[in-house]
Scaffold this motif. Structure first.
Motif, PDB file in Angstrom:
ATOM      1  N   LYS A  92       0.787  -1.237   0.000  1.00 22.39           N
ATOM      2  CA  LYS A  92       0.000   0.000   0.000  1.00 22.39           C
ATOM      3  C   LYS A  92       0.816   1.284   0.000  1.00 22.39           C
ATOM      4  O   LYS A  92       0.432   2.273  -0.631  1.00 22.39           O
ATOM      5  CB  LYS A  92      -0.970  -0.001   1.180  1.00 22.39           C
ATOM      6  CG  LYS A  92      -2.148  -0.956   0.990  1.00 22.39           C
ATOM      7  CD  LYS A  92      -3.196  -0.767   2.058  1.00 22.39           C
ATOM      8  CE  LYS A  92      -4.425  -1.653   1.804  1.00 22.39           C
ATOM      9  NZ  LYS A  92      -5.178  -1.233   0.622  1.00 22.39           N
ATOM     10  N   SER A  93       1.920   1.316   0.700  1.00 23.95           N
ATOM     11  CA  SER A  93       2.678   2.564   0.804  1.00 23.95           C
ATOM     12  C   SER A  93       3.474   2.887  -0.446  1.00 23.95           C
ATOM     13  O   SER A  93       3.892   4.041  -0.633  1.00 23.95           O
ATOM     14  CB  SER A  93       3.617   2.501   2.017  1.00 23.95           C
ATOM     15  OG  SER A  93       2.887   2.482   3.212  1.00 23.95           O
ATOM     16  N   TYR A  94       3.683   1.892  -1.301  1.00 24.77           N
ATOM     17  CA  TYR A  94       4.587   2.106  -2.429  1.00 24.77           C
ATOM     18  C   TYR A  94       3.976   1.840  -3.796  1.00 24.77           C
ATOM     19  O   TYR A  94       4.529   2.283  -4.808  1.00 24.77           O
ATOM     20  CB  TYR A  94       5.842   1.243  -2.241  1.00 24.77           C
ATOM     21  CG  TYR A  94       6.553   1.538  -0.953  1.00 24.77           C
ATOM     22  CD1 TYR A  94       7.278   2.717  -0.791  1.00 24.77           C
ATOM     23  CD2 TYR A  94       6.464   0.681   0.140  1.00 24.77           C
ATOM     24  CE1 TYR A  94       7.904   3.022   0.404  1.00 24.77           C
ATOM     25  CE2 TYR A  94       7.080   0.975   1.345  1.00 24.77           C
ATOM     26  CZ  TYR A  94       7.803   2.148   1.474  1.00 24.77           C
ATOM     27  OH  TYR A  94       8.417   2.449   2.665  1.00 24.77           O
ATOM     28  N   ALA A  95       2.832   1.164  -3.858  1.00 22.85           N
ATOM     29  CA  ALA A  95       2.231   0.834  -5.155  1.00 22.85           C
ATOM     30  C   ALA A  95       1.882   2.098  -5.943  1.00 22.85           C
ATOM     31  O   ALA A  95       2.255   2.233  -7.127  1.00 22.85           O
ATOM     32  CB  ALA A  95       0.992  -0.036  -4.956  1.00 22.85           C
ATOM     33  N   GLU A  96       1.179   3.027  -5.308  1.00 18.81           N
ATOM     34  CA  GLU A  96       0.790   4.260  -5.998  1.00 18.81           C
ATOM     35  C   GLU A  96       1.998   5.114  -6.348  1.00 18.81           C
ATOM     36  O   GLU A  96       2.034   5.766  -7.394  1.00 18.81           O
ATOM     37  CB  GLU A  96      -0.189   5.060  -5.135  1.00 18.81           C
ATOM     38  CG  GLU A  96      -1.574   4.445  -5.012  1.00 18.81           C
ATOM     39  CD  GLU A  96      -2.340   4.447  -6.333  1.00 18.81           C
ATOM     40  OE1 GLU A  96      -1.994   5.246  -7.222  1.00 18.81           O
ATOM     41  OE2 GLU A  96      -3.272   3.634  -6.473  1.00 18.81           O
ATOM     42  N   VAL A  97       2.999   5.111  -5.466  1.00 17.73           N
ATOM     43  CA  VAL A  97       4.213   5.887  -5.726  1.00 17.73           C
ATOM     44  C   VAL A  97       4.928   5.371  -6.972  1.00 17.73           C
ATOM     45  O   VAL A  97       5.338   6.141  -7.843  1.00 17.73           O
ATOM     46  CB  VAL A  97       5.164   5.834  -4.510  1.00 17.73           C
ATOM     47  CG1 VAL A  97       6.483   6.535  -4.828  1.00 17.73           C
ATOM     48  CG2 VAL A  97       4.511   6.462  -3.295  1.00 17.73           C
ATOM     49  N   VAL A  98       5.062   4.048  -7.061  1.00 20.15           N
ATOM     50  CA  VAL A  98       5.686   3.439  -8.242  1.00 20.15           C
ATOM     51  C   VAL A  98       4.925   3.825  -9.499  1.00 20.15           C
ATOM     52  O   VAL A  98       5.517   4.202 -10.522  1.00 20.15           O
ATOM     53  CB  VAL A  98       5.732   1.902  -8.091  1.00 20.15           C
ATOM     54  CG1 VAL A  98       6.080   1.240  -9.429  1.00 20.15           C
ATOM     55  CG2 VAL A  98       6.742   1.501  -7.025  1.00 20.15           C
TER      56      VAL A  98
END
Length: 325
Positions: free
Chosen positions: A273-279
Motif C-alpha cells: 500500500k505505501s509504495y504501489a501508488e508511488v511506483v
C-alpha cells in the motif's frame, strides 16, 4: 549522542540482521561511538555495557527486546527506539491460525509500543496503523538496497524477471499465468527467474507456463551480490506480487528497493500500500490487480532510479533520522 544496536535475537535471521546493519549505518552516520552488537551480547550484560560506553539510544528489533531492556535499564536515562519490522501478530496467525497466540502477541506488542520512547517504521501505512494504537514520535525508514546498476550490462528489450524464494506467498503462480498473456501479446518478451530453489522453479514453470513459451523462460541461481546486480541490470521489469493482508499492507519489501536501485520497473500488487501508488505515479512500473490484469507499459530506467533516490537513498533517510532525534 551514541547508538547501541541490540541484536541478541537476530543471530539466526541473516536477512533481518543485514537490514539491521543497514539501519545502523544510517543512524550512526557522523555519530562517533555508536556500537553494533556484533557478538550478540546477552541481556544480563547489556546494562553494564551501556553504562560503560555512555550510550544514549538503544535500537531494538523486537517487542520482546523492548520489554526486557526497559526493565533492565530502569534508573538509566536511555532512550529505547523500537524498530517495528512488521505486523508480527498477524504473521503468526497466518502461520499458526491460533487466535490465542495472536491476542497474546498483540498485547505484548502494545506494551512494547507504550514502553518505547520512539519508533522506526518501514512504511507510511505502518506508521498510520500503529499511530492508531499508540501515538509515538516516529520516523519512516523503508528497507534499502546495497545493489547498484551495472552500466556495462545491456538491458534486454521486453525482459521480465523475478528474484527470490519459491514460497507460496510470493505468488509465483500469478506471475507465470500473467506471463502467458504477455508472451501471447509480445513476441520479444522473455522471463528470467533467479532463485536458489531451481528445481521448484522449474516445476512451477512446467505447470503454469504454456509449453509454446518454455524456451522464453530461463531459471538461474545467483551466488553473490555482483551476479545479482548484473542480473537486474539486464532486465526491464520485475515482479513483486502479494496477497491482500495486513502483513503486506504495512510492509516495505527489500525486493522493491533492489529492483529500483538497478533501474528495474516494478510490477507490483496494490497490497504493497505505501509504495504501489508511488511506483505508478513515478512511471517506475505499474499496479497489477490480478494475473488477468495484463498491462504492457513502456520501460523507463530513469523513473526507477529517481524513485529510489527520492525515497530510499542513504542521504534522504539520514535526514529523516535527524528529524526523529
Amino acid at each position: 549522542m551514541k547508538f547501541y544496536f541490540f541484536t541478541s535475537e537476530l543471530k539466526n535471521n541473516s536477512s533481518v540482521l543485514l537490514a539491521f546493519r543497514r539501519l545502523f549505518e544510517i543512524c550512526s552516520n557522523d555519530r562517533d561511538g555508536s556500537f553494533f552488537d556484533s557478538e550478540f551480547t546477552h541481556y544480563l550484560k547489556t546494562r553494564k555495557l551501556i553504562k560503560s560506553k555512555e550510550i544514549t539510544h538503544v535500537v531494538v528489533p523486537t517487542f520482546f527486546s523492548v520489554i526486557l531492556l526497559r526493565c533492565l535499564l530502569l534508573g538509566l536515562k536511555i532512550k529505547i527506539v523500537y524498530w517495528v519490522q512488521g505486523d508480527v501478530p498477524s504473521e503468526s496467525f497466518l502461520k499458526n491460525s491460533s487466535k490465542v497466540r495472536f491476542y497474546i502477541l498483540k498485547f505484548l506488542e502494545l506494551i512494547a509500543l507504550k514502553m518505547s520512547d520512539s519508533c522506526i517504521y518501514v512504511s507510511d501505512y505502518m506508521k498510520r496503523y500503529y499511530d492508531r494504537l499508540v501515538f509515538k514520535k516516529s520516523v519512516v525508514l523503508p528497507c534499502i538496497s546495497t545493489l547498484k546498476k551495472v552500466d556495462s550490462v545491456v538491458r534486454r528489450k521486453s525482459s521480465y524477471c523475478y528474484i527470490g524464494g519459491m514460497s507460496e506467498w510470493q505468488k509465483l503462480d500469478w506471475m507465470l499465468q500473467y506471463m502467458n498473456s504477455v508472451f501471447h501479446i509480445d513476441n520479444l518478451a522473455s522471463l528470467k527467474i533467479a532463485t536458489r530453489d531451481k528445481l521448484k522453479a522449474t516445476e512451477l514453470v512446467s505447470h503454469f507456463i504454456d509449453e509454446r513459451y518454455f524456451a522464453r523462460v530461463t531459471v538461474v541461481s545467483l551466488s553473490n551480490e555482483n551476479e545479482v546486480e548484473e542480473f537486474l541490470s539486464g532486465v526491464e521489469f520485475g515482479f513483486l506480487l502479494r496477497e491482500e493482508s495486513n502483513v503486506n499492507y504495512v510492509s516495505s519489501p527489500i525486493k522493491l528497493a533492489e529492483y529500483l536501485s538497478c533501474g528495474v520497473n516494478v510490477l507490483l500488487s496494490p497490497s504493497i500500500k505505501s509504495y504501489a501508488e508511488v511506483v505508478s505515479n513515478y512511471g517506475a512500473g505499474c499496479i497489477i490487480n490480478s494475473y488477468l490484469d495484463v498491462k504492457i507499459t513502456p520501460y523507463c530506467e530513469s523513473a526507477s532510479l529517481k524513485l529510489y533516490g527520492d525515497f530510499f537513498s542513504i542521504q534522504v533517510l539520514s535526514q529523516r533520522v535527524e528529524a526523529l532525534l
